[in-house]
Design an enzyme around this catalytic site. Sequence first.
Site, PDB file in Angstrom:
ATOM      1  N   ASP A 151      -9.137  -6.587   1.801  1.00 41.72           N
ATOM      2  CA  ASP A 151      -8.032  -7.125   1.777  1.00 41.72           C
ATOM      3  C   ASP A 151      -7.807  -8.575   1.915  1.00 41.72           C
ATOM      4  OD1 ASP A 151      -7.092  -4.721   0.335  1.00 41.72           O
ATOM      5  OD2 ASP A 151      -6.600  -3.747   2.133  1.00 41.72           O
ATOM      6  N   ASP A 164       0.797  -1.278  -0.143  1.00 38.06           N
ATOM      7  CA  ASP A 164      -0.015  -0.031   0.039  1.00 38.06           C
ATOM      8  C   ASP A 164       1.028   1.272  -0.012  1.00 38.06           C
ATOM      9  OD1 ASP A 164      -2.572  -1.194  -0.002  1.00 38.06           O
ATOM     10  OD2 ASP A 164      -2.369  -1.415   2.206  1.00 38.06           O
ATOM     11  N   ASP A 180      -4.970  -3.575   4.812  1.00 31.26           N
ATOM     12  CA  ASP A 180      -5.352  -3.237   5.929  1.00 31.26           C
ATOM     13  C   ASP A 180      -6.950  -3.104   6.028  1.00 31.26           C
ATOM     14  OD1 ASP A 180      -6.021  -0.811   4.234  1.00 31.26           O
ATOM     15  OD2 ASP A 180      -4.526   0.623   5.150  1.00 31.26           O
TER      16      ASP A 180
END
Length: 813
Positions: A597, A301, A593
């Site tokens: 996901d 990310d 997170d």
Amino acid sequence: MPSMKERYRGLKASEVSQLVKQYGYNTLPEQKSDLLLLIFFRQFKSFLVVLLFFAALISLLLREMLDALFILLIIGLNGFIGFFQEIKAKNEMASLKKMIVATTRVIRDGKEIKLETKYLLPNDLVVLESGDKIPADGKIITGKNILVNEASLTGESVPIEKNSGEQLFMSTTLLTGRAEMVVTAIGSSTAFGKLAVSLTQIPEEKTPLEIKISDFSRKLGFFLILIIAIVFLIGIGQQRDLPTLFFSSIALAVAAIPEGLPTVLTITLAIGVRRLARRGAIVKRLVVTESLGTVDVICTDKTGTLTKNEMTVKKLITGKKNDFEVTGVGFNSQGEIRPPGGKQTENDPDLRKILEISALCNTSSLAVIEGEEEYNVLGDTTEGALLILSRKGGVNYEALREEKNIKEEIPFDSTRRLMTVVVDGEIFCKGAPDKILEICHLTDDDKKYFQEWLQKEGSKGYRILGFACKKYESYYSLPQLEKDLNFVGFVMISDPPREEVQKSIEICKKAGVEVVMVTGDSPETARSVAQQIGLLRPGDELITGEQLHLYSDEVLGNNLPRIKVFARVTPEDKLRIVEAFQKEGKTVAVTGDGVNDAPALKKAQVGVAMGITGTDVSKEAADLIITDDNFSTIVSAIEEGRAIYLNLVKAIKYLLSCNLAEVTLVFLAMIGGFPLPLSPLAILWLNIVTDGLPAVALAFDKSDSRILASSYQKLGIENNLLSRKNFQQLSLIGLAIGIVSLFLFIKILPWGIGPTRLTVFTFLVIVELLVAFLVRGQRQKIFGNKFLLVVTFFSILIQLFIILLPGVRERFI
């Protein structure tokens, strides 16, 4: 029971101590630990130990009392070593579990706080959001668009819709929406807690590596039976007496089986887990230490991982095209909103609307840090930055929320990329800037102006959010709430890259680990950050989710080496990206997170959850939790994983080469018609003490200079340990030692069988200890592993006692 009004303010501080006495803590019964005696006896169930007990029994029948006693003593020593290391490994994992502290948002005395879930009490008011694991049983008092996954309780994976007044259960998961829940039961009194007795009886699963070792041992056992049968038949042909044949077969069995391997495996992984924890990486499963050493690709990310997650609104533009700058940095309300350069601007109603939307279209809260002027953000840090913005603009978000009535809420999701609330006759909406422009009615000139503005400002690395509103009509359906809105402006949020990330990316490149950014942010913002940290260089590509959807799997696979940034992607896209890399034969680590996901985290060989911003669902799905959400910690974990993996390979290589040496010596001597060159007791001592302890010591080796170099060769049991190169090294060492030992045995046999056996025994002790230093590699310092030096010293000292004490010496020859 408190009144409804009191419930909304949560428990009072004065009630807490009494409720703790009455109900205790919100914890479940832990899995019952095996009795120490049971763990000890478990060390004696292997094929080798059964074989050795049989040998001791035969020795007793043949009235070889001392031989039987020594065999039993060595079996006991091996059992004690295994027992001690299993206890140590369990303690390591137990201490790591304590480091993973679950927290929840609770309202007490009318103020929202973050609380460890173990301290929840009946009548506590809990604030829940998408991705949260329900921390106790409770009743919903307010809720919007709630979908709950109760698979952990019922086994049913289909989400269930819940509404105000309905029950939520501990350990289930809030998939969408947000809710406030009054706790009705905690700990063992919950529905999930009542199942705890049966759940604690579920045995722990073996890791894949343990399964491979176990399978290897079984195959070795069958091969051993075949070899013993051949030797036995040869012995009968040589007219050897049966007791000699029996002890020769036992000696061969002892030589062939690497009995120290399971113990070495356990202690190496346990040491690795502790080392990773020191670096801020909490391992949930031992097998992760194996997988970390083979990672080829990190799909990471952007926000909070590559950047600092220190969200600060720096600029904004209203729908009337008025620019404002925002002073101050971080999560404090020191600063102001003012026109750039101090120029005067007439009161802009869109500015006020942006501040109101920031406060009301928002599920987060601020908690004052005691003794400081800073705030902790309870919830999403981006939303926290918007609350700080509203304070700087003179809007008290708490008072506004008390004053306004939120009638409807459509939570943000990765598909719509919008969040919408209905507040007292108005619709407030915030979200991705391109989506906001899409749902607003603007003139072509205005739309072109704001699109060009977005492209220009987005290229500076800002995270940009759009704001819109319109009047609410009672006949609107849910889809109509997000159509034909009035555009009120954009805010630009600064989230600077972490200083150490650029260096970490350089380290990854040198290590042969590819880093790929996978973000939901705009391509302009993603490109800017990627360039700042050195991730996106000339020749590298950035593609968006829309472009990704146009790629076939084959086209995507062909382009993967050039793509370094995926922008505006959904969690479903992230899963596809992980699968694409895996189809190319890559070992993938992926960060996540959010609740969506979880599939990508589970699919990747190493799923990495964020300890600070990660949802409960992502942490549940992940193999590794990074406590500081920092990309550099992931790189450190991979470095440590490689060191752990290499140490494991060293230990296995050492054990197998030493075992091959002993098998070669015994087998060639027997088929050559020579006496047994080593007694079964001597071979057992070699395997368990002389070989086993140095193998354990190899687990303490620190990483050498090649660990994070592109020339690093990944070594593994399944793929590379028995590759041609490693098998040749293994065979060369084992056969060379075995043949030289046989030559020495034949050469000095005229001295008599006793002195000859003792000499060969001592020779093997010294040589096999030297092999432990050899397998460490040329770049390791000779005195770098103090534990190995201590083990070597004591092994030689014990060997001197064996040589010098007549009663003991006779038992080994």
